[in-house]
Design a protein around this motif. Structure first.
Motif, PDB file in Angstrom:
ATOM      1  N   ASP A 209       6.780  23.209  39.800  1.00  0.00           N
ATOM      2  CA  ASP A 209       6.668  23.383  41.246  1.00  0.00           C
ATOM      3  C   ASP A 209       7.680  22.481  41.957  1.00  0.00           C
ATOM      4  O   ASP A 209       8.317  21.615  41.358  1.00  0.00           O
ATOM      5  CB  ASP A 209       5.246  23.100  41.732  1.00  0.00           C
ATOM      6  CG  ASP A 209       4.756  21.706  41.368  1.00  0.00           C
ATOM      7  OD1 ASP A 209       5.549  20.755  41.425  1.00  0.00           O
ATOM      8  OD2 ASP A 209       3.568  21.570  41.009  1.00  0.00           O
ATOM      9  N   ARG A 210       7.811  22.683  43.261  1.00  0.00           N
ATOM     10  CA  ARG A 210       8.855  21.995  44.030  1.00  0.00           C
ATOM     11  C   ARG A 210       8.700  20.481  43.976  1.00  0.00           C
ATOM     12  O   ARG A 210       9.668  19.739  43.769  1.00  0.00           O
ATOM     13  CB  ARG A 210       8.822  22.464  45.484  1.00  0.00           C
ATOM     14  CG  ARG A 210       9.883  21.801  46.369  1.00  0.00           C
ATOM     15  CD  ARG A 210       9.825  22.358  47.776  1.00  0.00           C
ATOM     16  NE  ARG A 210      10.012  23.801  47.791  1.00  0.00           N
ATOM     17  CZ  ARG A 210       9.901  24.549  48.895  1.00  0.00           C
ATOM     18  NH1 ARG A 210       9.604  23.983  50.048  1.00  0.00           N
ATOM     19  NH2 ARG A 210      10.095  25.851  48.832  1.00  0.00           N
ATOM     20  N   ASP A 211       7.471  19.972  44.128  1.00  0.00           N
ATOM     21  CA  ASP A 211       7.254  18.525  44.118  1.00  0.00           C
ATOM     22  C   ASP A 211       7.631  17.922  42.779  1.00  0.00           C
ATOM     23  O   ASP A 211       8.251  16.855  42.701  1.00  0.00           O
ATOM     24  CB  ASP A 211       5.795  18.209  44.445  1.00  0.00           C
ATOM     25  CG  ASP A 211       5.442  18.545  45.890  1.00  0.00           C
ATOM     26  OD1 ASP A 211       6.370  18.643  46.707  1.00  0.00           O
ATOM     27  OD2 ASP A 211       4.242  18.699  46.181  1.00  0.00           O
ATOM     28  N   ARG A 212       7.289  18.609  41.703  1.00  0.00           N
ATOM     29  CA  ARG A 212       7.557  18.078  40.377  1.00  0.00           C
ATOM     30  C   ARG A 212       9.050  18.102  40.069  1.00  0.00           C
ATOM     31  O   ARG A 212       9.566  17.225  39.378  1.00  0.00           O
ATOM     32  CB  ARG A 212       6.772  18.879  39.343  1.00  0.00           C
ATOM     33  CG  ARG A 212       6.741  18.269  37.963  1.00  0.00           C
ATOM     34  CD  ARG A 212       5.673  18.901  37.101  1.00  0.00           C
ATOM     35  NE  ARG A 212       4.371  18.340  37.369  1.00  0.00           N
ATOM     36  CZ  ARG A 212       3.240  18.788  36.825  1.00  0.00           C
ATOM     37  NH1 ARG A 212       3.279  19.803  35.981  1.00  0.00           N
ATOM     38  NH2 ARG A 212       2.093  18.229  37.100  1.00  0.00           N
ATOM     39  N   ARG A 213       9.759  19.072  40.588  1.00  0.00           N
ATOM     40  CA  ARG A 213      11.198  19.151  40.329  1.00  0.00           C
ATOM     41  C   ARG A 213      11.940  17.946  40.897  1.00  0.00           C
ATOM     42  O   ARG A 213      13.010  17.588  40.416  1.00  0.00           O
ATOM     43  CB  ARG A 213      11.778  20.432  40.932  1.00  0.00           C
ATOM     44  CG  ARG A 213      11.349  21.702  40.212  1.00  0.00           C
ATOM     45  CD  ARG A 213      12.052  22.903  40.777  1.00  0.00           C
ATOM     46  NE  ARG A 213      11.479  24.149  40.272  1.00  0.00           N
ATOM     47  CZ  ARG A 213      11.960  25.345  40.539  1.00  0.00           C
ATOM     48  NH1 ARG A 213      13.030  25.472  41.299  1.00  0.00           N
ATOM     49  NH2 ARG A 213      11.374  26.421  40.052  1.00  0.00           N
ATOM     50  N   GLU A 214      11.371  17.312  41.913  1.00  0.00           N
ATOM     51  CA  GLU A 214      12.024  16.176  42.556  1.00  0.00           C
ATOM     52  C   GLU A 214      11.582  14.847  41.981  1.00  0.00           C
ATOM     53  O   GLU A 214      11.897  13.794  42.519  1.00  0.00           O
ATOM     54  CB  GLU A 214      11.733  16.224  44.062  1.00  0.00           C
ATOM     55  CG  GLU A 214      12.289  17.477  44.736  1.00  0.00           C
ATOM     56  CD  GLU A 214      11.886  17.602  46.188  1.00  0.00           C
ATOM     57  OE1 GLU A 214      11.105  16.740  46.662  1.00  0.00           O
ATOM     58  OE2 GLU A 214      12.349  18.549  46.857  1.00  0.00           O
ATOM     59  N   GLY A 218      13.429  10.457  33.854  1.00  0.00           N
ATOM     60  CA  GLY A 218      12.483   9.915  32.895  1.00  0.00           C
ATOM     61  C   GLY A 218      11.097  10.517  32.997  1.00  0.00           C
ATOM     62  O   GLY A 218      10.245  10.277  32.131  1.00  0.00           O
ATOM     63  N   SER A 219      10.840  11.311  34.026  1.00  0.00           N
ATOM     64  CA  SER A 219       9.525  11.926  34.201  1.00  0.00           C
ATOM     65  C   SER A 219       9.291  13.005  33.151  1.00  0.00           C
ATOM     66  O   SER A 219      10.232  13.670  32.705  1.00  0.00           O
ATOM     67  CB  SER A 219       9.410  12.545  35.595  1.00  0.00           C
ATOM     68  OG  SER A 219       9.499  11.559  36.601  1.00  0.00           O
ATOM     69  N   LEU A 220       8.037  13.155  32.753  1.00  0.00           N
ATOM     70  CA  LEU A 220       7.625  14.175  31.805  1.00  0.00           C
ATOM     71  C   LEU A 220       6.640  15.121  32.478  1.00  0.00           C
ATOM     72  O   LEU A 220       5.874  14.718  33.359  1.00  0.00           O
ATOM     73  CB  LEU A 220       6.958  13.545  30.577  1.00  0.00           C
ATOM     74  CG  LEU A 220       7.752  12.493  29.811  1.00  0.00           C
ATOM     75  CD1 LEU A 220       6.902  11.911  28.689  1.00  0.00           C
ATOM     76  CD2 LEU A 220       9.028  13.099  29.241  1.00  0.00           C
ATOM     77  N   ALA A 221       6.648  16.368  32.063  1.00  0.00           N
ATOM     78  CA  ALA A 221       5.713  17.357  32.606  1.00  0.00           C
ATOM     79  C   ALA A 221       5.197  18.227  31.477  1.00  0.00           C
ATOM     80  O   ALA A 221       5.923  18.543  30.531  1.00  0.00           O
ATOM     81  CB  ALA A 221       6.399  18.222  33.664  1.00  0.00           C
ATOM     82  N   ALA A 254      -5.133  14.214  37.409  1.00  0.00           N
ATOM     83  CA  ALA A 254      -3.845  14.747  37.864  1.00  0.00           C
ATOM     84  C   ALA A 254      -2.732  14.006  37.144  1.00  0.00           C
ATOM     85  O   ALA A 254      -2.914  12.892  36.660  1.00  0.00           O
ATOM     86  CB  ALA A 254      -3.688  14.586  39.376  1.00  0.00           C
ATOM     87  N   GLY A 255      -1.561  14.632  37.082  1.00  0.00           N
ATOM     88  CA  GLY A 255      -0.401  13.997  36.472  1.00  0.00           C
ATOM     89  C   GLY A 255      -0.504  13.959  34.964  1.00  0.00           C
ATOM     90  O   GLY A 255      -1.206  14.745  34.348  1.00  0.00           O
ATOM     91  N   GLY A 256       0.181  12.995  34.350  1.00  0.00           N
ATOM     92  CA  GLY A 256       0.156  12.885  32.892  1.00  0.00           C
ATOM     93  C   GLY A 256       1.464  13.333  32.281  1.00  0.00           C
ATOM     94  O   GLY A 256       2.222  14.097  32.874  1.00  0.00           O
ATOM     95  N   GLY A 257       1.753  12.860  31.076  1.00  0.00           N
ATOM     96  CA  GLY A 257       2.988  13.223  30.398  1.00  0.00           C
ATOM     97  C   GLY A 257       2.726  14.189  29.271  1.00  0.00           C
ATOM     98  O   GLY A 257       1.892  15.076  29.370  1.00  0.00           O
TER      99      GLY A 257
END
Length: 373
Positions: A209-214, A218-221, A254-257
């Motif tokens: 989603d848009r928020d996660r793309r920004e 180093g972020s994981l999804a 919510a969140g997490g890697g």
């Protein structure tokens, strides 16, 4: 090398890297060699133990939760009782045993079980045998979407899903300096161990989603389109038919890697790509993502709430007292161990979460103080 690994290597050589989701799908549900197609995996002799296997109290309380909501809805007849991934049938059997003092509830039930494993379906039939004549014969389905329109399709829905979403395939992504890339499975060289790598940017990035793309470098999804689709389907059915759903699983609010893990004989393996088809694969569930998907489908979300707090609210300690009232020392100790395992924050108490979904205008469910809480 397992038979499934041989097939996967052949596929990798022909078509190139496969997503983590594709690997999970094959490892768990390949028609011949998938983990859930081949053997029961639950219990002390299997690879993992679920809450219903820990104690009858868990399934009994979930059954009473369904009975309570049925009464809050005005005791509709018929009502669909659906379980996703019923395992060996322990939970549904405990639920039915706890609610049999309300024959009207049992008469109203139309039981539907969503189970892909032929072996486990047989175990479920055996678990339900004592209730023959008390409830209508059960029906089995490969998916929730396959629930047929058999004249009761518009009836209110009571749905249970315990440790169902953790086995659904996920896509994994990592944000690098040049943007997001998807994690994939490869064969580095002939007969070398299967390995993970990052693929170039591709069309699967549309899952972000848009928020996660920004998110920062180093972020994981970790995203489960299959899980979100099921949650949306549940939300849509609840909005159309009425009723409630209770989802219990290990995960986070919510969140997490990345959380993909492999378990064999109650032991976590270092490499989740080891022995595909012979080991259980699972992930931690993103409950807020499920809640959003179900809400978009039309439902109202309650929670998530830690499993320990949820079971406390349902009165599990009182149930434990009743079980031990006439028990000997050995039986009391067993109940106390099970209670601790279900409630203790160091055990299942906080690692597991509960999320309730209801029709938008439905009554509030037991154990949850208010929508979203």
């Amino acid at each position: 090398m397992t038979p499934l690994e041989s097939l996967l290597r052949r596929r990798l050589r022909l078509t190139g890297p496969m997503t983590v989701a594709a690997f999970m799908q094959e490892a768990l549900l390949h028609p011949e060699h998938g983990y859930y197609r081949r053997q029961p995996a639950l219990g002390a002799a299997g690879d993992f133990v679920t809450a219903p296997e820990v104690s009858q109290m868990f399934g009994e309380l979930l059954g009473l939760w369904c009975l309570d909501y049925w009464e809050r809805m005005g005791a509709p007849d018929p009502v669909l009782l659906v379980e996703l991934g019923p395992g060996r049938g322990t939970l549904i059997a405990d639920a039915l045993r706890a609610t049999r003092l309300r024959p009207a509830f049992h008469r109203a039930l139309r039981l539907h079980l969503v189970e892909a494993s032929p072996v486990l379906r047989q175990r479920q039939r055996e678990a339900l045998a004592p209730f023959a004549g008390q409830i209508a014969p059960a029906a089995w389905h490969e998916t929730l979407a396959a629930l047929p329109d058999d004249g009761t399709h518009g009836a209110p829905l009571l749905l249970l899903a315990n440790e169902f979403f953790d086995a659904l395939p996920v896509h994994q992504f990592e944000r690098g300096p040049e943007g997001w890339r998807e994690r994939v499975v490869v064969e580095p060289q002939i007969d070398a161990p299967l390995a993970f790598t990052l693929a170039p940017a591709g069309p699967q990035l549309g899952l972000l989603d848009r928020d996660r793309r920004e998110a920062p470098v180093g972020s994981l999804a970790e995203i489960s389109p299959a899980g979100l689709s099921v949650a949306d389907e549940i939300g849509r059915r609840l909005a159309q038919q009425g009723g409630a759903a209770l989802l219990v699983d290990y995960g986070y609010g919510a969140g997490g890697g990345w959380s993909l893990q492999a378990v064999q004989g109650h032991r976590r393996l270092e490499n989740p790509l080891t022995d595909p088809g012979l080991v259980d694969l699972s992930v931690h569930v993103d409950f807020m993502a499920l809640a959003r998907a179900a809400t978009q489908g039309g439902a109202r979300a309650h929670g998530p709430l830690a499993q320990g707090a949820f079971l406390e609210a349902l009165g599990i300690r009182l149930r434990a007292q009743r079980l031990t009232r006439d028990a000997d020392a050995v039986q009391r100790a067993a109940v106390e161990r099970a209670l601790a395992r279900l409630l203790d924050p160091q055990e299942m108490g906080t690692l597991f979460q509960a999320l309730a979904l209801t029709a938008p205008d439905g009554p509030a469910p037991a154990g949850f103080t208010a929508p979203g809480g």
